[in-house]
Design a protein around this motif. Structure first.
Motif, short mmCIF file in Angstrom:
data_model
loop_
_atom_site.label_atom_id
_atom_site.label_comp_id
_atom_site.label_asym_id
_atom_site.label_seq_id
_atom_site.Cartn_x
_atom_site.Cartn_y
_atom_site.Cartn_z
N TYR A 2 -5.76 28.25 64.38
CA TYR A 2 -4.38 28.30 63.91
C TYR A 2 -3.44 28.26 65.11
O TYR A 2 -3.68 28.92 66.13
CB TYR A 2 -4.17 29.59 63.12
CG TYR A 2 -2.72 29.92 62.80
CD1 TYR A 2 -2.13 29.48 61.61
CD2 TYR A 2 -1.95 30.70 63.68
CE1 TYR A 2 -0.81 29.80 61.32
CE2 TYR A 2 -0.64 31.02 63.37
CZ TYR A 2 -0.07 30.57 62.20
OH TYR A 2 1.23 30.88 61.90
N GLY A 33 -13.40 18.29 57.88
CA GLY A 33 -12.49 19.42 57.73
C GLY A 33 -11.10 18.99 57.31
O GLY A 33 -10.86 17.82 56.95
N VAL A 55 -9.16 23.76 59.47
CA VAL A 55 -10.04 24.59 58.63
C VAL A 55 -11.19 23.75 58.11
O VAL A 55 -11.16 22.52 58.17
CB VAL A 55 -9.26 25.20 57.45
CG1 VAL A 55 -8.15 26.13 57.95
CG2 VAL A 55 -8.66 24.10 56.57
N GLU A 56 -12.23 24.44 57.61
CA GLU A 56 -13.43 23.73 57.16
C GLU A 56 -13.19 22.96 55.87
O GLU A 56 -13.74 21.88 55.66
CB GLU A 56 -14.60 24.70 57.00
CG GLU A 56 -14.50 25.67 55.83
CD GLU A 56 -13.57 26.85 56.10
OE1 GLU A 56 -13.44 27.71 55.21
OE2 GLU A 56 -12.97 26.92 57.20
N SER A 57 -12.34 23.52 54.98
CA SER A 57 -12.02 22.83 53.73
C SER A 57 -10.72 23.39 53.15
O SER A 57 -10.27 24.47 53.55
CB SER A 57 -13.16 22.99 52.70
OG SER A 57 -13.32 24.36 52.35
N GLU A 58 -10.15 22.66 52.21
CA GLU A 58 -8.90 23.09 51.60
C GLU A 58 -9.23 23.89 50.34
O GLU A 58 -9.49 23.34 49.28
CB GLU A 58 -8.03 21.88 51.25
CG GLU A 58 -6.62 22.24 50.82
CD GLU A 58 -5.76 21.02 50.52
OE1 GLU A 58 -4.54 21.13 50.58
OE2 GLU A 58 -6.35 19.95 50.25
N ASN A 59 -9.22 25.21 50.47
CA ASN A 59 -9.56 26.08 49.35
C ASN A 59 -8.71 27.35 49.42
O ASN A 59 -7.88 27.51 50.31
CB ASN A 59 -11.06 26.42 49.35
CG ASN A 59 -11.52 26.97 50.69
OD1 ASN A 59 -10.81 27.75 51.34
ND2 ASN A 59 -12.71 26.56 51.13
N SER A 62 -8.99 29.40 52.74
CA SER A 62 -8.30 28.78 53.88
C SER A 62 -6.79 28.96 53.78
O SER A 62 -6.13 29.31 54.76
CB SER A 62 -8.64 27.29 53.94
OG SER A 62 -10.01 27.09 54.19
N TRP A 63 -6.26 28.74 52.59
CA TRP A 63 -4.81 28.89 52.40
C TRP A 63 -4.39 30.35 52.57
O TRP A 63 -3.33 30.64 53.14
CB TRP A 63 -4.38 28.37 51.03
CG TRP A 63 -4.17 26.89 50.97
CD1 TRP A 63 -4.86 25.98 50.22
CD2 TRP A 63 -3.20 26.14 51.70
NE1 TRP A 63 -4.38 24.70 50.43
CE2 TRP A 63 -3.36 24.78 51.34
CE3 TRP A 63 -2.21 26.47 52.63
CZ2 TRP A 63 -2.57 23.75 51.87
CZ3 TRP A 63 -1.42 25.45 53.16
CH2 TRP A 63 -1.61 24.13 52.78
N TRP A 65 -5.80 32.66 54.47
CA TRP A 65 -5.83 32.94 55.92
C TRP A 65 -4.62 32.33 56.62
O TRP A 65 -3.96 32.97 57.44
CB TRP A 65 -7.14 32.38 56.48
CG TRP A 65 -7.23 32.40 57.97
CD1 TRP A 65 -7.45 33.47 58.78
CD2 TRP A 65 -7.12 31.26 58.84
NE1 TRP A 65 -7.47 33.08 60.10
CE2 TRP A 65 -7.28 31.72 60.16
CE3 TRP A 65 -6.92 29.90 58.62
CZ2 TRP A 65 -7.24 30.87 61.27
CZ3 TRP A 65 -6.87 29.05 59.72
CH2 TRP A 65 -7.02 29.54 61.01
N PHE A 66 -4.32 31.09 56.28
CA PHE A 66 -3.21 30.38 56.92
C PHE A 66 -1.86 31.03 56.58
O PHE A 66 -1.03 31.27 57.46
CB PHE A 66 -3.21 28.91 56.46
CG PHE A 66 -2.10 28.08 57.03
CD1 PHE A 66 -2.12 27.67 58.36
CD2 PHE A 66 -1.02 27.68 56.25
CE1 PHE A 66 -1.11 26.90 58.89
CE2 PHE A 66 0.00 26.91 56.75
CZ PHE A 66 -0.05 26.52 58.09
#
Length: 316
Positions: A2, A33, A55-59, A62-63, A65-66
């Motif tokens: 990030y 990713g 990130v490893e994937s859009e899930n 991930s969102w 954490w971001f």
């Protein structure tokens, strides 16, 4: 990984409105990713990158954490004041509602229009009625557009009626962010800007993106130094158009700083020069005086620029 650069944080606090565009794009390198990004809007209505992450994937994870890190960096204490624009990405809306329960969420209307066509409503007439409902600034205009759509195509009306207008129609937008943005162009412009970086190894990609943001900020600064007057060029252009259109309006003093303004036989609005508000809602939504307000300002022999919100000035 990030990244939120200090210069981007400082610029956001100094002069950006409280609206953030969120999007993710896939990476084309060996490790694949996604790259998640938060984009703001500057004083001249241009893109202002705020933060990005590989990130490893859009899930949802991930969102989450971001957005948690973004909230810390942007110092989002009260979600009541912020608006998020997105394309309804997988897992994003749930996390926004959890982290920012009072935030306004908007959905890109280009995405809405695409779904509208995929549902079988592809004629130009239906498209025009959809955009009429999208662009309406008052609930009365919105209801008129929806009634017209219902009379034209009941199934199209039923489909659209299921979509909450607070996410896609100007008539139902909050005025807190002072932006009537309807499409996710900010994120699309950013994705185009970093296109070449998306196929690189992670560290190389992150460094290329950082460099491009640095060059973008420097370019904006150099251009701003050449501007004349107090308003940014795009804002000055919008104001000039409104000033020209205001010549057809007839204001009547209603006491204090309130005016009744007529523009034609069937158009009448009430505006308040102290509250920076008009019943047409355009001034409230954008922070730029509408044609009704400008007609009254002209009568008072005052300068229109002084009624434009301060974040549109080049000092920001």
């Amino acid at each position: 990984m990030y990244v939120c650069l200090l210069a981007c944080k400082d610029g956001y606090r100094a002069g950006c409105r409280m609206i953030v565009s969120l999007d993710g794009c896939f990476l084309k390198g060996y490790y694949s990713g996604y790259l998640l990004a938060a984009i703001g809007i500057d004083a001249n209505n241009g893109i202002y990158p705020l933060a990005y992450a590989a990130v490893e994937s859009e899930n949802q994870a991930s969102w989450l954490w971001f957005l948690e890190l973004l909230a810390i960096d942007l110092e989002i204490v009260s979600s009541y004041q912020i608006t998020f624009m997105s394309d309804k990405q997988k897992g994003l809306l749930e996390e926004i509602c959890m982290l920012f329960p009072n935030a306004e969420t908007r959905h890109c209307v280009r995405h809405l229009h695409s779904n509208f066509k995929n549902a079988g409503f592809q004629t130009k007439e239906l498209k025009d009625l959809l955009w009429k409902a999208i662009g309406a600034s008052t609930t009365r205009e919105f209801n008129d557009a929806m009634d017209e759509l219902r009379k034209t195509k009941q199934h199209a009306y039923d489909w659209l009626k299921k979509k909450n207008p607070t996410h896609w129609s100007r008539s139902h937008f909050s005025i807190r962010s002072h932006s009537d943005m309807l499409v996710n162009n900010l994120s699309e412009s950013f994705n185009k800007m970093i296109l070449e970086a998306r196929g690189k190894p992670i560290l190389t990609m992150i460094e290329i993106v950082r460099t491009k943001i640095m060059l973008l900020i420097v370019k904006k600064k150099e251009e701003a130094d050449k501007w004349k007057g107090i308003l940014c060029p795009k804002i000055k252009k919008k104001l000039d158009v409104n000033i020209k259109d205001s010549l057809r309006c007839v204001p009547s003093h209603a006491g204090g700083d309130k005016y009744q303004v007529e523009c034609g036989l069937r158009s009448q609005h009430v505006m308040d020069l102290v509250q920076n508000s008009c019943s047409c809602k355009n001034w409230d939504l954008t922070g730029i005086p509408c044609i009704h307000a400008l007609a009254a300002i002209h009568v008072k022999n005052e300068f229109p620029e002084t009624y434009v919100q301060t974040w549109y000035t080049k000092q920001t």
